[in-house]
Design a protein around this motif. Structure first.
Motif, PDB file in Angstrom:
ATOM      1  N   THR A  27       0.837  -1.205   0.000  1.00  7.44           N
ATOM      2  CA  THR A  27       0.000   0.000   0.000  1.00  7.44           C
ATOM      3  C   THR A  27       0.869   1.251   0.000  1.00  7.44           C
ATOM      4  N   HIS A 103      -5.491  -2.788  13.237  1.00  6.18           N
ATOM      5  CA  HIS A 103      -5.419  -1.384  12.811  1.00  6.18           C
ATOM      6  C   HIS A 103      -4.174  -0.716  13.377  1.00  6.18           C
ATOM      7  N   ASN A 139      -6.528   5.029   5.122  1.00  4.84           N
ATOM      8  CA  ASN A 139      -7.828   5.170   4.470  1.00  4.84           C
ATOM      9  C   ASN A 139      -7.966   4.181   3.313  1.00  4.84           C
ATOM     10  N   ASN A 142      -9.105   1.084   4.579  1.00  8.84           N
ATOM     11  CA  ASN A 142     -10.364   1.215   5.324  1.00  8.84           C
ATOM     12  C   ASN A 142     -10.146   1.215   6.833  1.00  8.84           C
ATOM     13  N   ALA A 144      -9.620   3.799  10.126  1.00 10.55           N
ATOM     14  CA  ALA A 144      -9.908   5.171  10.548  1.00 10.55           C
ATOM     15  C   ALA A 144      -8.634   5.937  10.909  1.00 10.55           C
TER      16      ALA A 144
END
Length: 153
Positions: A27, A103, A139, A142, A144
């Motif tokens: 990413t 996350h 982001n 997905n 936060a």
């Protein structure tokens, strides 16, 4: 293609899969460019404390250390650098910050990769630029914004 070498130097098994790490690396390094190789070493508090003392002259463990690779003159290697991540500390931080462990792992890994790419957060303007990139990449995944206070429900 981005190559990932994961070194497991912990008995703790509470860390993401190689596929998850690869997704986070890809990413951040999605822009067309040369292939890169990153080493991620997963460690316990003792090794991290030793490295933190040796390289930052700070006592105790930290969550992540980044070691950008600097090739000697005339040597071309695709090695971006090494990330050392303290597994128990990431788990503890996620719990304390009321974040999903995956996350928090993604955020810390992305943060470290940005350090390998030369970003820093010493000056306020640098910190804002680095945080904006972290938020952008999270982001895409997905996840936060980790810098916003979670709203109480």
């Amino acid at each position: 293609m981005n190559y990932l070498d994961i070194q497991i130097a912990t008995e703790n098994s509470d860390y993401p899969s190689e596929q998850q790490f690869q997704r986070w690396v890809d990413t951040v390094l999605a822009d067309p460019g040369p292939d890169s190789e990153i080493v991620i070493r997963l460690v316990d508090e003792m090794e991290m404390a030793e490295l933190n003392q040796q390289y930052r002259h700070k006592p105790g463990p930290t969550n992540i250390l980044s070691f950008p690779f600097e090739a000697p003159a005339g040597i071309a290697l695709d090695l971006l650098g090494d990330l050392v991540i303290c597994v128990p500390l990431i788990t503890q931080e996620a719990r304390q910050q009321h974040k999903l462990p995956e996350h928090h792992w993604a955020h810390i890994t992305i943060h470290g990769i940005l350090h390998l790419l030369g970003y820093d957060h010493i000056e306020e303007t640098e910190a804002e630029e680095m945080e904006a990139l972290e938020i952008k990449f999270l982001n895409v995944l997905n996840i936060a914004n980790p810098y916003q206070e979670a709203s109480t429900q």
